[in-house]
Design a protein around this motif. Structure first.
Motif, PDB file in Angstrom:
ATOM      1  N   ALA A 397      -0.977  17.752   8.691  1.00 24.77           N
ATOM      2  CA  ALA A 397      -0.112  19.332   8.942  1.00 24.77           C
ATOM      3  C   ALA A 397      -1.060  20.676   9.629  1.00 24.77           C
ATOM      4  O   ALA A 397      -0.787  20.983  10.070  1.00 24.77           O
ATOM      5  CB  ALA A 397       0.082  19.687   7.412  1.00 24.77           C
ATOM      6  N   ASN A 447       4.061  22.548   4.375  1.00 27.15           N
ATOM      7  CA  ASN A 447       4.474  22.941   5.877  1.00 27.15           C
ATOM      8  C   ASN A 447       5.226  24.600   5.407  1.00 27.15           C
ATOM      9  O   ASN A 447       5.251  25.148   6.642  1.00 27.15           O
ATOM     10  CB  ASN A 447       5.753  22.573   5.916  1.00 27.15           C
ATOM     11  N   ARG A 453       5.505  21.079  11.175  1.00 28.93           N
ATOM     12  CA  ARG A 453       6.423  19.974  10.696  1.00 28.93           C
ATOM     13  C   ARG A 453       5.924  19.189  11.006  1.00 28.93           C
ATOM     14  O   ARG A 453       6.448  18.307  11.185  1.00 28.93           O
ATOM     15  CB  ARG A 453       7.145  20.413  12.410  1.00 28.93           C
TER      16      ARG A 453
END
Length: 819
Positions: A397, A447, A453
């Protein structure tokens, strides 16, 4: 067909009845011929004449036609305008919107449409728009209503539905002569049907899910489950005729086959299909130690072709044989027994885990839900990183947030089960589904917190139930992996799973050409011809192919499920004192005594039998018999000295059998966790010409190529893939090794293999790694605001070695994706 065609009846008889009308030809050489305007009819027998729009009744076989109809029959059939009905029975009647009954055979017709063709070879043929008919003899029910409808049947029962082609055993449920006809999609109205036309017997309300009105005199039908899905039970005649046993067996609602002295259980099993028999139930003719030996020999004989066959022995006295002394999937049936349904469920569960084919006959029906949105499109070549521990989600992430690009993370069912799942107590599929739900929550949380994303992908899934679990958990894409099977089987499996995933709006990837170590074509690259056929015959978004790369992890989830099921069977009888192993030991010592010349009535034989009776005295819980160590201790104080070696030999046999089971379980775990470390340190030779050819096949289709085994591809080859239009590159074992290296720099530990480990090298390495990860990253969810230094180090390596080489897509190439 031209008009005024002659109706020729000379020559050998073809059918007893015939009727000709304008624009048609009717030929028959027997009792009756009827001609109408524009038709020449000749006959040398009594005739029943018919005219357009009329019905005729006669006491002899007759054929009646309507204008524009050709009818050839010798039995019961019904034709409508421009229709052709063939039957073999007693009468043929044609009428528009009317009902006709002639003699013994019956034919019913209600407003058919042009081009309808019904072929029936039974005593009665019935055609009606949206109706169901039931006749005591052979039955054929046709729902006429659209041009080109064809219903074919040749036996007890067949059902044809408007706009479809139905053959007995496919869309229709086929019963024996005189049985009710069962319809699955009753009341279906297809496009082009005239069901809504004025005057039609079926109105606008006759739609899928609603039952149309039945014709007068036709009884309602009873919808029953598919008998083909119900297993068999082979029951001995002596059991079936036992007053208390038969009701217990009938409650299971299985397809029962009775075996007797003329048709033995073995012959019945040879006749029936594999895995179609749930269990065999026979009477136990002996008791005591002899019963244990007899049951073991009988079980072995019955399981000659199916080692997972359930075996039940009927006993009048529950004390005749302790079920704890029996093997896996073997039990006794005694008066008042209520556990037989649970035993049946256990047999079916074990078979479900062992046999991939039983789990994947057809996808499960997902719950009703709103129409899913179209799957998200992809842009450029994105990396797809493997998740072997949930803590790896954080650096993925962070990479997405820092590069402002989409990043996929993937997990396979095998990895979810072996690396993440807490327990398999509810079964492997349920354990994996729980992992999927937890990962989805973690990805959504990251997220939201980081603005990343991060996308979630299911990798190498070859079970419909696992694919459905991932879709229900909210995965962004799934890989339907049928590459380990033939091309035809791969297409069938892929299409069924794709249809399932489409209902959830999930991207679907398939693979042609296995690159796994267990694949049937593991060393063969994907051929362009196979690839082209696979793409044409499937509706995928992404296609994986073998272009020279390889995996270093075994994704054999089906094999793991089999291994876990076998471990469960071994555990089932190996608990406590393992009376099953003791029974086997007693049988072996008995055989040794017999082989040494001791008669069956000798003191040594009686001693072994007494120990077996003492060890298997009834009951669990507080009323259970004594532990075997107490049995041996008591025997040593009572037997003569010369018999003490016999006790020690029996104990040795018992312990050796217990140890053999433990060794087998250890071997199974080693198979599950086996790795191939030699493959982790070399690069594959990518066939760039093949990559270009495969992407050329996909050009203009809205689909794109996926390359697996990215860890085996050199940096130079990775940098060339975006120019070919590759949509995604998957990275697995190399990324996991890099993560462990970064973590060990933060918290040093020696994870090398231990030559003195109590288990195999693969199992011990896995145990040590997972124990280390669980301890070092137990609070990883709190790292979001201030990640440890090793996380930043690992993110930098991900960016430099894996993500950066994939940014070379040329601007002239349009991004892939499907609308």
């Amino acid at each position: 067909m031209s008009t005024a065609t002659p109706a020729n009846t000379s020559g050998p008889a073809v059918a007893p009845d015939a009727m000709g009308s304008a624009g048609t030809a009717a030929r028959a050489g027997a009792p009756a011929v009827a001609g109408v305007a524009g038709t020449a009819a000749r006959a040398g027998a009594p005739a029943v004449a018919g005219a357009a729009g009329t019905a005729a009744r006669g006491g002899a076989p007759a054929a009646v036609g309507v204008a524009g109809t050709a009818t050839r029959a010798s039995a019961a059939a019904l034709g409508t305008a421009d229709a052709e009905a063939l039957a073999s029975g007693a009468a043929a009647t044609g009428a528009v919107g009317s009902v006709a009954r002639v003699g013994a055979g019956v034919a019913v017709g209600m407003a058919g449409t042009a081009g309808t063709e019904a072929l029936v070879s039974s005593a009665a043929a019935t055609g009606a728009v949206g109706s169901v008919a039931r006749v005591g003899a052979g039955v054929a029910v046709g729902m006429a209503g659209t041009a080109g409808t064809e219903a074919l049947a040749s036996g007890g029962a067949a059902v044809g539905i408007a706009g479809s082609e139905d053959r007995a055993g496919s869309g229709a449920v086929v019963g024996a002569v005189g049985s009710a006809v069962v319809l699955a999609p009753v009341g279906t109205v297809t496009p082009g049907s005239r069901a809504d036309a004025p005057g039609s017997p079926v109105g606008p309300t006759a739609r899928r899910g609603s039952r149309p009105p039945l014709p007068p005199g036709v009884l309602n039908t009873v919808v029953r489950p598919r008998r083909a899905d119900v297993p068999h039970a082979v029951i001995g005649a002596e059991v079936w005729h036992t007053e208390w046993a038969r009701p217990l067996l009938e409650r299971l609602d299985l397809r029962t086959v009775i075996a007797d002295e003329r048709l033995s259980c073995e012959r019945v099993l040879d006749t029936l299909a594999a895995q179609s028999v749930a269990f065999v139930c026979e009477e136990l003719p002996v008791s005591g130690l002899a019963a244990m030996s007899w049951a073991a020999r009988r079980t072995e004989a019955l399981r000659r072709d199916d080692p997972l066959l359930g075996v039940v022995f009927m006993v009048e006295d529950p004390r005749a044989l302790d079920p704890r002394a029996l093997g896996p999937l073997v039990r006794t049936l005694s008066p008042g027994d209520t556990d037989l349904p649970d035993f049946l469920a256990e047999v079916q569960r074990v078979r479900h885990e062992f046999h991939w084919e039983l789990r994947n006959r057809r996808p499960g029906t997902p719950p009703a839900r709103e129409a899913a949105a179209a799957p998200a499109r992809w842009t450029g070549t994105v990396p797809n990183f493997n998740v072997k521990h949930p803590s790896m989600l954080l650096p993925y992430a962070l990479l997405s947030a820092r590069t402002r690009r989409e990043v996929y993370c993937e997990i396979s069912p095998q990895e979810a089960l072996l690396f993440v799942a807490d327990s398999v107590g509810r079964g492997p599929a349920a354990a994996v589904a729980g992992v999927f739900a937890t990962l989805r929550q973690d990805v959504d949380r990251l997220n939201t917190a980081l603005g990343s994303r991060l996308r979630l992908h299911l990798d190498h899934a070859d079970d419909h139930e696992v694919i459905q679990a991932a879709c229900e958990a909210g995965f962004d894409s799934v890989m339907v992996d049928g590459s380990g099977r033939t091309l035809h089987q791969n297409v069938l499996f892929t299409n069924a799973a794709t249809e399932l995933a489409r209902r959830y709006g999930v991207l679907v990837e398939g693979e042609i050409g296995s690159i796994d170590g267990a694949g049937l074509r593991k060393w063969n690259k994907t051929t362009p011809s196979d690839f082209t056929r696979f793409v044409e015959d499937t509706d995928l978004d992404l296609v994986g192919a073998h272009v020279g790369q390889f995996h270093s992890f075994d994704y054999g989830f089906a094999a793991t499920r089999r291994s876990l099921a076998e471990v469960g069977l071994l555990d089932d009888r190996a608990t406590g004192d393992d009376l099953h192993a003791f029974a086997e030991a007693c049988a072996r010592v008995e055989k040794d005594l017999t082989d040494s010349g001791l008669p069956g009535y000798s003191a040594e034989h009686r001693l072994v039998a007494a120990l077996a009776r003492r060890a298997t005295t009834a009951g669990d819980g507080p009323d259970a018999g004594p532990r075997l160590d107490a049995v041996f201790r008591e025997a040593r104080t009572r037997v003569p000295v010369f018999q003490r070696p016999l006790l020690d030999a029996l104990e040795r046999e018992w312990l050796e059998r217990r140890l053999a089971k433990v060794r087998r379980k250890t071997d199974l775990w080693d198979e599950v966790f086996a790795t191939e470390p030699a493959r982790e340190h070399r690069y594959a030779a990518i066939d760039h010409g093949l990559v270009q050819t495969l992407t050329g096949v996909l050009e203009g289709t809205g689909r794109a190529l996926v390359v697996h085994g990215g860890s085996s591809i050199s940096r130079v080859d990775l940098a060339s893939l975006p120019a070919h239009g590759v949509a995604r590159v998957n990275f697995g074992s190399g990324v996991y090794a890099d993560y462990l290296e970064a973590l060990r720099a933060h918290l040093p530990v020696d994870l090398t293999a231990d030559p003195d480990a109590p288990t195999g090298d693969g199992t011990w390495k896995h145990v040590r790694r997972m124990s280390y990860l669980a301890e070092a990253t137990r609070d990883w969810r709190s790292w979001t605001d201030a990640p440890p230094s090793f996380v930043d180090t690992f993110v930098s390596r991900l960016e430099r070695c894996y993500a950066a080489p994939l940014r070379g897509r040329t601007p002239t190439q349009a991004p892939g994706g499907r609308s």
